[in-house]
Design a protein around this motif. Structure first.
Motif, PDB file in Angstrom:
ATOM      1  N   GLY A   1      51.883  48.825  31.536  1.00 22.58           N
ATOM      2  CA  GLY A   1      51.076  49.375  32.615  1.00 22.58           C
ATOM      3  C   GLY A   1      49.638  48.863  32.648  1.00 22.58           C
ATOM      4  N   ASN A   2      49.251  48.114  31.621  1.00 30.76           N
ATOM      5  CA  ASN A   2      47.957  47.390  31.628  1.00 30.76           C
ATOM      6  C   ASN A   2      48.235  46.144  32.463  1.00 30.76           C
ATOM      7  OD1 ASN A   2      46.091  45.764  28.916  1.00 30.76           O
ATOM      8  ND2 ASN A   2      45.385  46.355  30.940  1.00 30.76           N
ATOM      9  N   ASP A   3      47.644  46.097  33.697  1.00 29.01           N
ATOM     10  CA  ASP A   3      48.162  45.114  34.642  1.00 29.01           C
ATOM     11  C   ASP A   3      47.243  43.917  34.868  1.00 29.01           C
ATOM     12  OD1 ASP A   3      47.472  46.524  37.950  1.00 29.01           O
ATOM     13  OD2 ASP A   3      46.326  46.728  36.095  1.00 29.01           O
ATOM     14  N   PHE A   4      47.875  42.809  35.197  1.00 31.96           N
ATOM     15  CA  PHE A   4      47.214  41.511  35.221  1.00 31.96           C
ATOM     16  C   PHE A   4      47.570  40.693  36.456  1.00 31.96           C
ATOM     17  CE2 PHE A   4      46.089  42.345  30.950  1.00 31.96           C
ATOM     18  CZ  PHE A   4      47.199  42.811  30.283  1.00 31.96           C
ATOM     19  N   MET A   5      46.599  39.922  36.913  1.00 31.57           N
ATOM     20  CA  MET A   5      46.837  38.796  37.815  1.00 31.57           C
ATOM     21  C   MET A   5      46.821  37.562  36.925  1.00 31.57           C
ATOM     22  SD  MET A   5      44.279  37.451  40.804  1.00 31.57           S
ATOM     23  CE  MET A   5      44.705  36.088  41.906  1.00 31.57           C
TER      24      MET A   5
ATOM     25  N   ARG B   1      41.775  47.466  44.153  1.00 33.47           N
ATOM     26  CA  ARG B   1      43.105  47.928  44.580  1.00 33.47           C
ATOM     27  C   ARG B   1      43.108  48.275  46.070  1.00 33.47           C
ATOM     28  NH1 ARG B   1      46.044  47.924  40.029  1.00 33.47           N
ATOM     29  NH2 ARG B   1      44.966  48.324  38.054  1.00 33.47           N
ATOM     30  N   GLN B   2      41.919  48.199  46.728  1.00 32.56           N
ATOM     31  CA  GLN B   2      41.851  48.408  48.178  1.00 32.56           C
ATOM     32  C   GLN B   2      41.621  47.069  48.908  1.00 32.56           C
ATOM     33  OE1 GLN B   2      39.962  50.348  45.997  1.00 32.56           O
ATOM     34  NE2 GLN B   2      41.522  51.969  46.086  1.00 32.56           N
ATOM     35  N   PHE B   3      40.729  46.237  48.353  1.00 28.78           N
ATOM     36  CA  PHE B   3      40.349  45.018  49.092  1.00 28.78           C
ATOM     37  C   PHE B   3      41.001  43.755  48.520  1.00 28.78           C
ATOM     38  CE2 PHE B   3      37.472  47.214  51.737  1.00 28.78           C
ATOM     39  CZ  PHE B   3      36.858  48.195  50.961  1.00 28.78           C
ATOM     40  N   GLY B   4      41.736  43.926  47.419  1.00 34.43           N
ATOM     41  CA  GLY B   4      42.322  42.723  46.816  1.00 34.43           C
ATOM     42  C   GLY B   4      43.723  43.002  46.323  1.00 34.43           C
ATOM     43  N   ILE B   5      44.044  42.463  45.148  1.00 33.49           N
ATOM     44  CA  ILE B   5      45.382  42.613  44.562  1.00 33.49           C
ATOM     45  C   ILE B   5      45.434  43.877  43.720  1.00 33.49           C
ATOM     46  CG2 ILE B   5      47.004  41.562  42.914  1.00 33.49           C
ATOM     47  CD1 ILE B   5      45.461  38.861  43.788  1.00 33.49           C
ATOM     48  N   GLY B   6      44.401  44.077  42.911  1.00 35.54           N
ATOM     49  CA  GLY B   6      44.336  45.208  41.984  1.00 35.54           C
ATOM     50  C   GLY B   6      44.867  44.815  40.617  1.00 35.54           C
ATOM     51  N   PHE B   7      44.003  44.852  39.587  1.00 35.87           N
ATOM     52  CA  PHE B   7      44.444  44.588  38.217  1.00 35.87           C
ATOM     53  C   PHE B   7      43.362  45.064  37.249  1.00 35.87           C
ATOM     54  CE2 PHE B   7      41.365  41.248  37.891  1.00 35.87           C
ATOM     55  CZ  PHE B   7      41.445  40.468  39.024  1.00 35.87           C
ATOM     56  N   ASN B   8      43.759  45.183  35.977  1.00 30.94           N
ATOM     57  CA  ASN B   8      42.785  45.483  34.929  1.00 30.94           C
ATOM     58  C   ASN B   8      42.093  44.209  34.443  1.00 30.94           C
ATOM     59  OD1 ASN B   8      45.113  47.846  33.482  1.00 30.94           O
ATOM     60  ND2 ASN B   8      43.393  48.304  34.828  1.00 30.94           N
ATOM     61  N   GLN B   9      42.882  43.159  34.268  1.00 28.68           N
ATOM     62  CA  GLN B   9      42.336  41.870  33.855  1.00 28.68           C
ATOM     63  C   GLN B   9      42.987  40.724  34.646  1.00 28.68           C
ATOM     64  OE1 GLN B   9      43.215  44.038  31.054  1.00 28.68           O
ATOM     65  NE2 GLN B   9      41.033  44.511  30.708  1.00 28.68           N
ATOM     66  N   LEU B  10      42.247  39.635  34.771  1.00 26.79           N
ATOM     67  CA  LEU B  10      42.756  38.372  35.313  1.00 26.79           C
ATOM     68  C   LEU B  10      42.931  37.413  34.139  1.00 26.79           C
ATOM     69  CD1 LEU B  10      41.483  36.430  38.426  1.00 26.79           C
ATOM     70  CD2 LEU B  10      41.913  35.258  36.266  1.00 26.79           C
ATOM     71  N   LEU B  11      44.110  36.788  34.048  1.00 27.90           N
ATOM     72  CA  LEU B  11      44.396  35.826  32.971  1.00 27.90           C
ATOM     73  C   LEU B  11      44.511  34.445  33.595  1.00 27.90           C
ATOM     74  CD1 LEU B  11      47.256  37.820  31.152  1.00 27.90           C
ATOM     75  CD2 LEU B  11      44.767  38.095  30.905  1.00 27.90           C
TER      76      LEU B  11
ATOM     77  N   ARG C   1      42.060  32.149  29.402  1.00 31.52           N
ATOM     78  CA  ARG C   1      40.800  32.881  29.563  1.00 31.52           C
ATOM     79  C   ARG C   1      41.105  34.250  30.158  1.00 31.52           C
ATOM     80  NH1 ARG C   1      36.892  29.001  32.819  1.00 31.52           N
ATOM     81  NH2 ARG C   1      35.301  30.525  32.172  1.00 31.52           N
ATOM     82  N   ILE C   2      40.278  35.235  29.794  1.00 23.07           N
ATOM     83  CA  ILE C   2      40.517  36.633  30.141  1.00 23.07           C
ATOM     84  C   ILE C   2      39.275  37.188  30.842  1.00 23.07           C
ATOM     85  CG2 ILE C   2      41.035  38.925  29.189  1.00 23.07           C
ATOM     86  CD1 ILE C   2      41.781  36.928  26.563  1.00 23.07           C
ATOM     87  N   PHE C   3      39.479  37.803  32.008  1.00 27.01           N
ATOM     88  CA  PHE C   3      38.357  38.380  32.757  1.00 27.01           C
ATOM     89  C   PHE C   3      38.678  39.840  33.080  1.00 27.01           C
ATOM     90  CE2 PHE C   3      36.213  34.361  33.611  1.00 27.01           C
ATOM     91  CZ  PHE C   3      37.256  33.441  33.507  1.00 27.01           C
ATOM     92  N   ASN C   4      37.739  40.731  32.768  1.00 29.43           N
ATOM     93  CA  ASN C   4      37.899  42.143  33.131  1.00 29.43           C
ATOM     94  C   ASN C   4      37.722  42.337  34.627  1.00 29.43           C
ATOM     95  OD1 ASN C   4      38.370  43.437  30.596  1.00 29.43           O
ATOM     96  ND2 ASN C   4      36.199  43.277  30.092  1.00 29.43           N
ATOM     97  N   ALA C   5      38.136  43.499  35.101  1.00 31.09           N
ATOM     98  CA  ALA C   5      38.037  43.812  36.542  1.00 31.09           C
ATOM     99  C   ALA C   5      36.597  43.758  37.044  1.00 31.09           C
ATOM    100  CB  ALA C   5      38.631  45.192  36.815  1.00 31.09           C
ATOM    101  N   ASP C   6      35.622  43.961  36.145  1.00 25.16           N
ATOM    102  CA  ASP C   6      34.207  43.906  36.590  1.00 25.16           C
ATOM    103  C   ASP C   6      33.681  42.469  36.620  1.00 25.16           C
ATOM    104  OD1 ASP C   6      32.390  44.828  33.489  1.00 25.16           O
ATOM    105  OD2 ASP C   6      33.789  43.183  33.939  1.00 25.16           O
ATOM    106  N   GLY C   7      34.566  41.485  36.316  1.00 27.41           N
ATOM    107  CA  GLY C   7      34.178  40.081  36.390  1.00 27.41           C
ATOM    108  C   GLY C   7      33.711  39.498  35.067  1.00 27.41           C
TER     109      GLY C   7
ATOM    110  N   ASN D   1      47.742  42.942  25.327  1.00 23.49           N
ATOM    111  CA  ASN D   1      48.829  43.043  26.315  1.00 23.49           C
ATOM    112  C   ASN D   1      48.894  41.761  27.151  1.00 23.49           C
ATOM    113  OD1 ASN D   1      49.728  45.722  25.741  1.00 23.49           O
ATOM    114  ND2 ASN D   1      47.911  46.517  26.768  1.00 23.49           N
ATOM    115  N   GLY D   2      47.713  41.213  27.411  1.00 28.08           N
ATOM    116  CA  GLY D   2      47.648  39.973  28.198  1.00 28.08           C
ATOM    117  C   GLY D   2      48.312  38.813  27.486  1.00 28.08           C
ATOM    118  N   ALA D   3      48.169  38.777  26.152  1.00 32.24           N
ATOM    119  CA  ALA D   3      48.767  37.678  25.374  1.00 32.24           C
ATOM    120  C   ALA D   3      50.286  37.674  25.532  1.00 32.24           C
ATOM    121  CB  ALA D   3      48.385  37.834  23.901  1.00 32.24           C
ATOM    122  N   ARG D   4      50.879  38.862  25.541  1.00 34.38           N
ATOM    123  CA  ARG D   4      52.347  38.945  25.690  1.00 34.38           C
ATOM    124  C   ARG D   4      52.769  38.485  27.092  1.00 34.38           C
ATOM    125  NH1 ARG D   4      51.295  44.015  24.005  1.00 34.38           N
ATOM    126  NH2 ARG D   4      52.464  44.900  25.778  1.00 34.38           N
ATOM    127  N   CYS D   5      51.999  38.912  28.105  1.00 32.68           N
ATOM    128  CA  CYS D   5      52.334  38.495  29.479  1.00 32.68           C
ATOM    129  C   CYS D   5      52.106  36.993  29.661  1.00 32.68           C
ATOM    130  CB  CYS D   5      51.497  39.295  30.478  1.00 32.68           C
ATOM    131  SG  CYS D   5      52.015  41.030  30.591  1.00 32.68           S
TER     132      CYS D   5
END
Ligand SMILES: N[C@H](CCC[C@H](N)C(=O)O)C(=O)O
Length: 276
Positions: free
Chosen positions: A12-16, A38-48, A63-69, A77-81
């Motif tokens: 449930g920790n979600d990624f683009m 989650r309103q103006f874009g895709i919605g995620f916790n982190q971008l990988l 590379r890993i980016f939080n939702a705040d950029g 969790n991102g490593a597994r995805c």
């Protein structure tokens, strides 16, 4: 420009997830924040963002980016995805993958079951390397915030974590306290705040208020850091199941100087295309 992406999650920790190998991608914090909405874009916790390796004998960089950029050092969790993504996209046929992140090399094993076991490396306990302002290294620290003080452990898995023991994670004001710890002055690069309820030596429950995101359904590095702290406190054994709101991870840590191993699922949700 049309930008193809995969939407994935780890408990449930979600990624683009973006393939930065087949296409050159330039991202700014503002674009990341827009995509994360989650309103103006895709919605995620982190971008990988998957990129070619820069070191020999390494399969990929990611590379890993939080939702705040903000760009960060590590994401469990991102490593597994990531591992599932590069195999599903045909970028590798390996089941054992070495990947470079901003703060070190991690080794992934995609098991026949589809579960992914990640060697997260040796936890960092030296305050200056976390980074955390403390006179000397200890198991427990007291941080003060206005009238309140909090007893925490401080552990880095490449990214900084503060962990607090609580009696019942369902009753504890995780968001109110998490917000205050995340921004505490003793953590110069902010911090992920974990709230750990130990049930017995092989089982604990955890909620994490993540740096740059807020509370997530799961945090892989947070589970690793919580297991380390629980071990250092003599409350958790070398093998433990840590249950987060989104599901459970299996953690293994033999003790100081040893690597932490985390095993859990990686889930693909959908493919998409967004206008960059
Ligand atoms: N918010 C974290 C990065 C993502 C960690 C988490 N999603 C994980 O699974 O480890 C930080 O700022 O260090």
């Amino acid at each position: 420009m049309k930008l193809p992406f995969s939407k994935m999650h780890g408990l449930g920790n979600d990624f683009m997830v973006l393939d930065g190998i087949s296409q050159a991608i330039e991202l700014t914090p503002a674009i990341i924040r827009r995509f994360a909405s989650r309103q103006f874009g895709i919605g995620f916790n982190q971008l990988l963002l998957v990129e070619p390796p820069q070191q020999p004998d390494i399969d990929f960089k990611y590379r890993i980016f939080n939702a705040d950029g903000s760009e960060v050092e590590q994401c469990g969790n991102g490593a597994r995805c990531f591992a599932k993504f590069v195999r599903d996209k045909g970028l590798t046929i390996k089941s054992r993958i070495a990947v470079e992140t901003r703060n070190g090399i991690i080794h992934l094993h995609v098991e026949p079951s589809g579960m992914v076991r990640v060697d997260m490396g040796v936890p960092i306990l030296e305050p200056v390397k976390i980074p955390f302002k403390a006179e000397k290294q200890a198991v427990d620290y007291i941080i003060r915030d206005g009238e309140d003080s909090f007893e925490i452990g401080a552990v880095s898995m490449g990214n900084p974590h503060a962990i607090m023991l609580v009696d019942d994670i369902n009753l504890f004001p995780v968001r109110q306290v998490g917000r205050r710890i995340e921004a505490h002055q003793d953590f110069p690069q902010r911090v992920n705040a974990g709230f750990l309820q130990v049930v017995h030596a092989k089982f604990a429950k955890l909620r994490v208020y993540e740096r740059g995101v807020g509370e997530t359904l799961a945090c892989g590095t947070g589970a690793c850091a919580a297991h380390v702290y629980g071990r250092l406190k003599g409350l958790l054994g070398p093998e433990a199941e840590i249950k987060l709101p989104g599901g459970s991870l299996h953690l293994s840590w033999a003790g100081e100087g040893a690597n932490v191993y985390m095993t859990g699922p990686a889930t693909h949700v959908f493919e998409g295309v967004i206008d960059l």
